[in-house]
Design a protein around this motif. Structure first.
Motif, PDB file in Angstrom:
ATOM      1  N   PHE A  52     -16.630 -56.256  -5.255  1.00  0.00           N
ATOM      2  CA  PHE A  52     -17.476 -55.363  -6.028  1.00  0.00           C
ATOM      3  C   PHE A  52     -18.710 -54.977  -5.233  1.00  0.00           C
ATOM      4  CE2 PHE A  52     -18.725 -59.649  -7.104  1.00  0.00           C
ATOM      5  CZ  PHE A  52     -20.091 -59.636  -7.385  1.00  0.00           C
ATOM      6  N   VAL A  53     -19.348 -53.897  -5.671  1.00  0.00           N
ATOM      7  CA  VAL A  53     -20.522 -53.351  -5.003  1.00  0.00           C
ATOM      8  C   VAL A  53     -21.649 -53.254  -6.016  1.00  0.00           C
ATOM      9  CG1 VAL A  53     -21.474 -51.354  -3.791  1.00  0.00           C
ATOM     10  CG2 VAL A  53     -19.080 -51.986  -3.454  1.00  0.00           C
ATOM     11  N   LEU A  54     -22.817 -53.768  -5.645  1.00  0.00           N
ATOM     12  CA  LEU A  54     -24.019 -53.634  -6.465  1.00  0.00           C
ATOM     13  C   LEU A  54     -25.005 -52.762  -5.703  1.00  0.00           C
ATOM     14  CD1 LEU A  54     -24.540 -57.293  -7.743  1.00  0.00           C
ATOM     15  CD2 LEU A  54     -23.257 -55.431  -8.816  1.00  0.00           C
ATOM     16  N   ASP A  55     -25.151 -51.538  -6.149  1.00  0.00           N
ATOM     17  CA  ASP A  55     -26.071 -50.569  -5.549  1.00  0.00           C
ATOM     18  C   ASP A  55     -25.976 -50.548  -4.021  1.00  0.00           C
ATOM     19  OD1 ASP A  55     -27.872 -48.492  -5.698  1.00  0.00           O
ATOM     20  OD2 ASP A  55     -29.627 -49.786  -5.765  1.00  0.00           O
ATOM     21  N   GLY A  56     -24.757 -50.460  -3.509  1.00  0.00           N
ATOM     22  CA  GLY A  56     -24.529 -50.334  -2.074  1.00  0.00           C
ATOM     23  C   GLY A  56     -24.233 -51.629  -1.342  1.00  0.00           C
ATOM     24  N   GLN A  57     -24.545 -52.785  -1.928  1.00  0.00           N
ATOM     25  CA  GLN A  57     -24.293 -54.079  -1.288  1.00  0.00           C
ATOM     26  C   GLN A  57     -22.951 -54.620  -1.774  1.00  0.00           C
ATOM     27  OE1 GLN A  57     -25.913 -56.283   1.030  1.00  0.00           O
ATOM     28  NE2 GLN A  57     -23.965 -57.316   0.755  1.00  0.00           N
ATOM     29  N   GLU A  58     -22.067 -54.925  -0.836  1.00  0.00           N
ATOM     30  CA  GLU A  58     -20.756 -55.460  -1.192  1.00  0.00           C
ATOM     31  C   GLU A  58     -20.829 -56.964  -1.424  1.00  0.00           C
ATOM     32  OE1 GLU A  58     -17.504 -54.208   1.217  1.00  0.00           O
ATOM     33  OE2 GLU A  58     -18.170 -52.134   1.228  1.00  0.00           O
ATOM     34  N   TYR A  59     -20.016 -57.433  -2.381  1.00  0.00           N
ATOM     35  CA  TYR A  59     -19.897 -58.849  -2.719  1.00  0.00           C
ATOM     36  C   TYR A  59     -18.424 -59.167  -2.929  1.00  0.00           C
ATOM     37  CZ  TYR A  59     -24.884 -58.730  -3.823  1.00  0.00           C
ATOM     38  OH  TYR A  59     -26.242 -58.587  -3.751  1.00  0.00           O
ATOM     39  N   LEU A  60     -18.106 -60.437  -2.844  1.00  0.00           N
ATOM     40  CA  LEU A  60     -16.764 -60.904  -3.165  1.00  0.00           C
ATOM     41  C   LEU A  60     -16.900 -62.097  -4.101  1.00  0.00           C
ATOM     42  CD1 LEU A  60     -13.652 -60.626  -2.388  1.00  0.00           C
ATOM     43  CD2 LEU A  60     -14.086 -62.679  -1.045  1.00  0.00           C
ATOM     44  N   ALA A  61     -16.244 -62.023  -5.251  1.00  0.00           N
ATOM     45  CA  ALA A  61     -16.171 -63.160  -6.165  1.00  0.00           C
ATOM     46  C   ALA A  61     -14.810 -63.804  -5.966  1.00  0.00           C
ATOM     47  CB  ALA A  61     -16.331 -62.693  -7.611  1.00  0.00           C
ATOM     48  N   ILE A  62     -14.802 -65.103  -5.820  1.00  0.00           N
ATOM     49  CA  ILE A  62     -13.544 -65.827  -5.667  1.00  0.00           C
ATOM     50  C   ILE A  62     -13.440 -66.871  -6.758  1.00  0.00           C
ATOM     51  CG2 ILE A  62     -14.565 -67.417  -3.970  1.00  0.00           C
ATOM     52  CD1 ILE A  62     -11.730 -67.623  -2.719  1.00  0.00           C
ATOM     53  N   ASN A  63     -12.303 -66.913  -7.413  1.00  0.00           N
ATOM     54  CA  ASN A  63     -12.027 -67.960  -8.395  1.00  0.00           C
ATOM     55  C   ASN A  63     -11.370 -69.111  -7.654  1.00  0.00           C
ATOM     56  OD1 ASN A  63     -13.042 -66.621 -10.622  1.00  0.00           O
ATOM     57  ND2 ASN A  63     -11.104 -65.636 -11.091  1.00  0.00           N
ATOM     58  N   GLY A  64     -12.190 -70.042  -7.215  1.00  0.00           N
ATOM     59  CA  GLY A  64     -11.710 -71.151  -6.396  1.00  0.00           C
ATOM     60  C   GLY A  64     -11.604 -72.468  -7.128  1.00  0.00           C
ATOM     61  N   GLY A  65     -11.913 -72.481  -8.422  1.00  0.00           N
ATOM     62  CA  GLY A  65     -11.854 -73.724  -9.176  1.00  0.00           C
ATOM     63  C   GLY A  65     -13.220 -74.383  -9.292  1.00  0.00           C
ATOM     64  N   PRO A  66     -13.263 -75.535  -9.949  1.00  0.00           N
ATOM     65  CA  PRO A  66     -14.546 -76.174 -10.272  1.00  0.00           C
ATOM     66  C   PRO A  66     -15.178 -76.991  -9.149  1.00  0.00           C
ATOM     67  CG  PRO A  66     -12.740 -77.458 -11.161  1.00  0.00           C
ATOM     68  CD  PRO A  66     -12.125 -76.218 -10.554  1.00  0.00           C
ATOM     69  N   ARG A  67     -14.592 -76.981  -7.975  1.00  0.00           N
ATOM     70  CA  ARG A  67     -15.060 -77.853  -6.897  1.00  0.00           C
ATOM     71  C   ARG A  67     -16.501 -77.593  -6.477  1.00  0.00           C
ATOM     72  NH1 ARG A  67     -12.019 -78.927  -1.162  1.00  0.00           N
ATOM     73  NH2 ARG A  67     -13.570 -80.370  -0.364  1.00  0.00           N
ATOM     74  N   PHE A  68     -16.931 -76.316  -6.434  1.00  0.00           N
ATOM     75  CA  PHE A  68     -18.277 -75.968  -6.003  1.00  0.00           C
ATOM     76  C   PHE A  68     -18.990 -75.197  -7.103  1.00  0.00           C
ATOM     77  CE2 PHE A  68     -15.763 -75.926  -2.014  1.00  0.00           C
ATOM     78  CZ  PHE A  68     -16.359 -77.015  -1.390  1.00  0.00           C
ATOM     79  N   THR A  69     -20.301 -75.385  -7.190  1.00  0.00           N
ATOM     80  CA  THR A  69     -21.107 -74.653  -8.160  1.00  0.00           C
ATOM     81  C   THR A  69     -22.349 -74.104  -7.458  1.00  0.00           C
ATOM     82  OG1 THR A  69     -22.274 -76.670  -8.808  1.00  0.00           O
ATOM     83  CG2 THR A  69     -20.345 -76.064 -10.122  1.00  0.00           C
ATOM     84  N   PHE A  70     -22.996 -73.154  -8.102  1.00  0.00           N
ATOM     85  CA  PHE A  70     -24.216 -72.571  -7.554  1.00  0.00           C
ATOM     86  C   PHE A  70     -25.383 -73.534  -7.726  1.00  0.00           C
ATOM     87  CE2 PHE A  70     -21.946 -68.687  -9.157  1.00  0.00           C
ATOM     88  CZ  PHE A  70     -21.605 -68.191  -7.922  1.00  0.00           C
ATOM     89  N   ASP A  71     -26.361 -73.435  -6.827  1.00  0.00           N
ATOM     90  CA  ASP A  71     -27.641 -74.103  -7.024  1.00  0.00           C
ATOM     91  C   ASP A  71     -28.737 -73.206  -6.468  1.00  0.00           C
ATOM     92  OD1 ASP A  71     -28.050 -74.603  -4.248  1.00  0.00           O
ATOM     93  OD2 ASP A  71     -27.084 -76.548  -4.372  1.00  0.00           O
ATOM     94  N   GLU A  72     -29.968 -73.630  -6.607  1.00  0.00           N
ATOM     95  CA  GLU A  72     -31.107 -72.807  -6.224  1.00  0.00           C
ATOM     96  C   GLU A  72     -31.281 -72.640  -4.719  1.00  0.00           C
ATOM     97  OE1 GLU A  72     -31.754 -74.431 -10.286  1.00  0.00           O
ATOM     98  OE2 GLU A  72     -31.114 -75.278  -8.389  1.00  0.00           O
ATOM     99  N   ALA A  73     -30.484 -73.339  -3.919  1.00  0.00           N
ATOM    100  CA  ALA A  73     -30.612 -73.215  -2.469  1.00  0.00           C
ATOM    101  C   ALA A  73     -30.299 -71.792  -1.993  1.00  0.00           C
ATOM    102  CB  ALA A  73     -29.704 -74.218  -1.758  1.00  0.00           C
ATOM    103  N   VAL A  74     -29.549 -71.049  -2.794  1.00  0.00           N
ATOM    104  CA  VAL A  74     -29.260 -69.646  -2.494  1.00  0.00           C
ATOM    105  C   VAL A  74     -29.592 -68.838  -3.743  1.00  0.00           C
ATOM    106  CG1 VAL A  74     -27.464 -67.950  -1.979  1.00  0.00           C
ATOM    107  CG2 VAL A  74     -27.450 -70.176  -0.836  1.00  0.00           C
ATOM    108  N   SER A  75     -30.336 -67.753  -3.550  1.00  0.00           N
ATOM    109  CA  SER A  75     -30.666 -66.878  -4.668  1.00  0.00           C
ATOM    110  C   SER A  75     -30.700 -65.441  -4.164  1.00  0.00           C
ATOM    111  CB  SER A  75     -32.022 -67.249  -5.275  1.00  0.00           C
ATOM    112  OG  SER A  75     -33.049 -67.068  -4.325  1.00  0.00           O
TER     113      SER A  75
END
Length: 157
Positions: A52-75
């Motif tokens: 997907f693209v948010l105002d020109g910036q491309e991103y990729l969402a991957i459904n990889g399962g519950p092994r990893f979660t987000f934290d504040e180290a990246v925002s």
């Protein structure tokens, strides 16, 4: 130069998250969805990735399962032109999520965002360090940032 695409790891809600983000940001769209096949490891026919693209910036969402979660180290920081933009993005992204200090929030998927005025860098690097410190002190007392209150604090004598 090669393109850099942020990859966001979700348990199973990558498509839902991408649809949400595309609804929040202007000039955005979902480009492609791929699905797990018989080789797995996810269940065949379920969403594997969403480009997907948010105002020109491309991103990729991957459904990889519950092994990893987000934290504040990246925002992701959103430099807002005015208070109306801050209010819009804060309200949309914090809905179902969690408000944090100093313009930070976690959205309903646990991804961290910084919703800040574009002028924040100018305020924080003001040649008058006491002015910059007053603005910073005011920021530390806020959740959603208030531009007028930041400037008022900076300009207090």
């Amino acid at each position: 130069m090669p393109r850099i695409t942020p990859n966001l790891w979700f348990d199973t809600q990558g498509e839902e998250a991408a649809e949400f983000y595309v609804s929040v940001f202007p000039n955005s769209k979902i480009k492609n969805i791929s699905y797990y096949g018989e080789a797995g490891p996810g269940e065949a026919g379920t969403v594997l990735t969403v480009e997907f693209v948010l105002d020109g910036q491309e991103y990729l969402a991957i459904n990889g399962g519950p092994r990893f979660t987000f934290d504040e180290a990246v925002s992701f920081a959103i430099d807002c032109a005015d208070q109306a933009e801050i209010d819009y993005y804060w309200d949309k992204l914090s809905d179902g999520g969690e408000e944090g200090p100093c313009g930070w929030l976690k959205d309903r998927y646990g991804l961290s965002w910084q919703v800040v005025p574009a002028a924040m860098a100018e305020l924080m690097s003001d040649p008058d360090q006491s002015r910059a410190q007053r603005a910073m002190k005011a920021m530390f007392g806020m959740k959603k940032l208030d531009i007028a209150a930041l400037y008022a604090a900076a300009d207090e004598a």
